[in-house]
Design a protein around this motif. Structure first.
Motif, PDB file in Angstrom:
ATOM      1  N   PRO A 142       0.853  -5.110 -11.343  1.00 63.16           N
ATOM      2  CA  PRO A 142      -0.325  -4.232 -11.273  1.00 63.16           C
ATOM      3  C   PRO A 142      -1.536  -4.822 -10.545  1.00 63.16           C
ATOM      4  N   ASP A 143      -1.713  -6.145 -10.556  1.00 65.14           N
ATOM      5  CA  ASP A 143      -2.880  -6.724  -9.875  1.00 65.14           C
ATOM      6  C   ASP A 143      -2.806  -6.586  -8.362  1.00 65.14           C
TER       7      ASP A 143
ATOM      8  N   VAL B 166      12.020  -6.881  -4.203  1.00 62.95           N
ATOM      9  CA  VAL B 166      10.982  -7.721  -4.793  1.00 62.95           C
ATOM     10  C   VAL B 166      11.449  -8.270  -6.133  1.00 62.95           C
ATOM     11  N   GLY B 167      10.905  -9.418  -6.472  1.00 70.48           N
ATOM     12  CA  GLY B 167      10.975  -9.953  -7.818  1.00 70.48           C
ATOM     13  C   GLY B 167       9.574  -9.794  -8.389  1.00 70.48           C
ATOM     14  N   ASP B 168       9.022 -10.862  -8.913  1.00 72.73           N
ATOM     15  CA  ASP B 168       7.658 -10.828  -9.422  1.00 72.73           C
ATOM     16  C   ASP B 168       6.710 -11.205  -8.292  1.00 72.73           C
ATOM     17  N   ILE B 169       5.760 -10.329  -8.011  1.00 71.13           N
ATOM     18  CA  ILE B 169       4.752 -10.574  -6.976  1.00 71.13           C
ATOM     19  C   ILE B 169       3.393 -10.352  -7.614  1.00 71.13           C
ATOM     20  N   THR B 170       2.613 -11.440  -7.720  1.00 68.71           N
ATOM     21  CA  THR B 170       1.324 -11.382  -8.402  1.00 68.71           C
ATOM     22  C   THR B 170       0.405 -12.493  -7.897  1.00 68.71           C
ATOM     23  N   ALA B 171      -0.875 -12.292  -8.067  1.00 68.16           N
ATOM     24  CA  ALA B 171      -1.862 -13.335  -7.792  1.00 68.16           C
ATOM     25  C   ALA B 171      -2.570 -13.741  -9.081  1.00 68.16           C
ATOM     26  N   SER B 172      -1.974 -13.406 -10.227  1.00 73.52           N
ATOM     27  CA  SER B 172      -2.640 -13.681 -11.505  1.00 73.52           C
ATOM     28  C   SER B 172      -1.770 -14.455 -12.492  1.00 73.52           C
ATOM     29  N   GLN B 173      -0.709 -15.091 -12.021  1.00 68.49           N
ATOM     30  CA  GLN B 173       0.093 -15.922 -12.911  1.00 68.49           C
ATOM     31  C   GLN B 173      -0.718 -17.178 -13.252  1.00 68.49           C
TER      32      GLN B 173
ATOM     33  N   TRP C 274      -3.295   2.856  -4.368  1.00 65.50           N
ATOM     34  CA  TRP C 274      -2.670   3.606  -5.453  1.00 65.50           C
ATOM     35  C   TRP C 274      -2.541   2.668  -6.647  1.00 65.50           C
ATOM     36  N   GLU C 275      -2.341   3.235  -7.824  1.00 66.58           N
ATOM     37  CA  GLU C 275      -2.224   2.430  -9.039  1.00 66.58           C
ATOM     38  C   GLU C 275      -0.968   2.830  -9.792  1.00 66.58           C
ATOM     39  N   ALA C 276      -0.210   1.844 -10.214  1.00 67.52           N
ATOM     40  CA  ALA C 276       1.014   2.100 -10.974  1.00 67.52           C
ATOM     41  C   ALA C 276       0.651   2.481 -12.406  1.00 67.52           C
ATOM     42  N   ASP C 277       1.307   3.519 -12.920  1.00 66.64           N
ATOM     43  CA  ASP C 277       1.087   3.873 -14.326  1.00 66.64           C
ATOM     44  C   ASP C 277       2.021   3.025 -15.200  1.00 66.64           C
ATOM     45  N   ALA C 278       1.902   3.163 -16.489  1.00 68.68           N
ATOM     46  CA  ALA C 278       2.676   2.335 -17.427  1.00 68.68           C
ATOM     47  C   ALA C 278       4.176   2.517 -17.237  1.00 68.68           C
ATOM     48  N   ASP C 279       4.629   3.740 -16.981  1.00 65.85           N
ATOM     49  CA  ASP C 279       6.063   3.985 -16.778  1.00 65.85           C
ATOM     50  C   ASP C 279       6.567   3.300 -15.510  1.00 65.85           C
ATOM     51  N   GLU C 280       5.774   3.369 -14.443  1.00 68.03           N
ATOM     52  CA  GLU C 280       6.164   2.708 -13.189  1.00 68.03           C
ATOM     53  C   GLU C 280       6.198   1.188 -13.359  1.00 68.03           C
ATOM     54  N   GLN C 281       5.239   0.647 -14.088  1.00 61.93           N
ATOM     55  CA  GLN C 281       5.220  -0.792 -14.342  1.00 61.93           C
ATOM     56  C   GLN C 281       6.450  -1.219 -15.137  1.00 61.93           C
ATOM     57  N   ALA C 282       6.798  -0.455 -16.166  1.00 62.18           N
ATOM     58  CA  ALA C 282       7.969  -0.775 -16.981  1.00 62.18           C
ATOM     59  C   ALA C 282       9.250  -0.674 -16.165  1.00 62.18           C
ATOM     60  N   ALA C 283       9.348   0.342 -15.314  1.00 65.07           N
ATOM     61  CA  ALA C 283      10.535   0.509 -14.476  1.00 65.07           C
ATOM     62  C   ALA C 283      10.674  -0.656 -13.501  1.00 65.07           C
ATOM     63  N   GLN C 284       9.560  -1.088 -12.875  1.00 66.65           N
ATOM     64  CA  GLN C 284       9.621  -2.217 -11.945  1.00 66.65           C
ATOM     65  C   GLN C 284       9.992  -3.498 -12.680  1.00 66.65           C
TER      66      GLN C 284
ATOM     67  N   THR D 294       0.810  -1.210   0.000  1.00 67.89           N
ATOM     68  CA  THR D 294       0.000   0.000   0.000  1.00 67.89           C
ATOM     69  C   THR D 294       0.848   1.267   0.000  1.00 67.89           C
ATOM     70  N   VAL D 295       2.152   1.117   0.272  1.00 71.60           N
ATOM     71  CA  VAL D 295       3.095   2.237   0.186  1.00 71.60           C
ATOM     72  C   VAL D 295       3.959   2.011  -1.049  1.00 71.60           C
ATOM     73  N   ARG D 296       3.986   2.988  -1.951  1.00 70.93           N
ATOM     74  CA  ARG D 296       4.790   2.857  -3.183  1.00 70.93           C
ATOM     75  C   ARG D 296       6.246   2.559  -2.842  1.00 70.93           C
ATOM     76  N   GLY D 297       6.804   1.604  -3.577  1.00 75.64           N
ATOM     77  CA  GLY D 297       8.216   1.285  -3.430  1.00 75.64           C
ATOM     78  C   GLY D 297       8.552   0.396  -2.251  1.00 75.64           C
ATOM     79  N   SER D 298       7.539  -0.129  -1.557  1.00 80.73           N
ATOM     80  CA  SER D 298       7.782  -0.946  -0.371  1.00 80.73           C
ATOM     81  C   SER D 298       6.792  -2.097  -0.296  1.00 80.73           C
ATOM     82  N   VAL D 299       7.307  -3.296  -0.121  1.00 75.57           N
ATOM     83  CA  VAL D 299       6.478  -4.469   0.137  1.00 75.57           C
ATOM     84  C   VAL D 299       6.896  -5.006   1.500  1.00 75.57           C
TER      85      VAL D 299
END
Length: 193
Positions: A45-46, A77-84, A144-154, A17-22
């Motif tokens: 993004p999910d 973080v590496g890949d963190i998702t619930a939609s793989q 909050w929602e990541a925009d396309a640039d933030e998603q690409a950077a991550q 819930t805080v950008r840049g921190s899991v």
């Protein structure tokens, strides 16, 4: 080799819930205190901007992780998702192992299912992966929602973390260009029921 202790997870929480921190907490079978996570980066993004809670309906011991697994996990973080998407086998483990041994694995029934995939690069344990289709999940409202640039950077950061991890692993195996994958570290996209 990745640490893969998903079977011994009882329940857990991952908070982005805080950008840049899991951050997170994992309760593990056989451990008195929970594992804590404090990681740099964002989820896919999910889950970006959300808190994820999960529970394993059938935790089982994994004694190979009794020693060496740090209960305080810091890193990135590496890949963190619930939609793989993964193939989920619809027969008991004994049955699909027998089919595999008899070279008739293609006969084993399966469905395509969403899976929980939590990957991080730990300062104490290296690559850690929790991958399962068996946990029950609950996702909070998005903060909050990541925009396309933030998603690409991550995504670029995740790729760099994996590259650095593989280089470290290659050095540990005597400078080989490609380390041999151990049996427990192969991402086959197949998860037994």
């Amino acid at each position: 080799m990745a640490w893969r202790f998903d079977k011994m997870v009882i329940r857990g929480e991952i908070d982005n819930t805080v950008r840049g921190s899991v951050t997170g907490t994992l309760w593990l079978l056989g451990r008195e205190q929970p594992m804590t996570l404090d990681l740099n980066g964002d989820a896919w993004p999910d889950l970006a901007g959300c808190k994820l809670s999960f529970e394993n309906p059938n935790p089982i011991p994994q004694p190979q992780y009794d020693n060496g697994l740090s209960m305080i996990q810091t890193g990135s973080v590496g890949d963190i998702t619930a939609s793989q998407k993964l193939k989920k086998l619809l027969v008991p483990e004994e049955e699909w192992l027998k089919a595999l041994a008899e070279n008739r694995f293609h006969e084993v029934p399966w469905v395509l299912s969403n899976s929980l995939y939590l990957e991080w690069f730990s300062n104490s344990n290296g690559r850690v992966v929790i991958q399962t289709t068996d946990f029950s999940l609950s996702i909070s409202e998005r903060q909050w929602e990541a925009d396309a640039d933030e998603q690409a950077a991550q995504a670029a950061i995740n790729e760099e973390n994996m590259r650095a991890y593989m280089e470290d692993l290659a050095r540990a195996f005597g400078g080989k260009d490609q380390p041999d994958a151990s049996e427990g570290d192969v991402d086959e996209g197949i998860k037994p029921d």
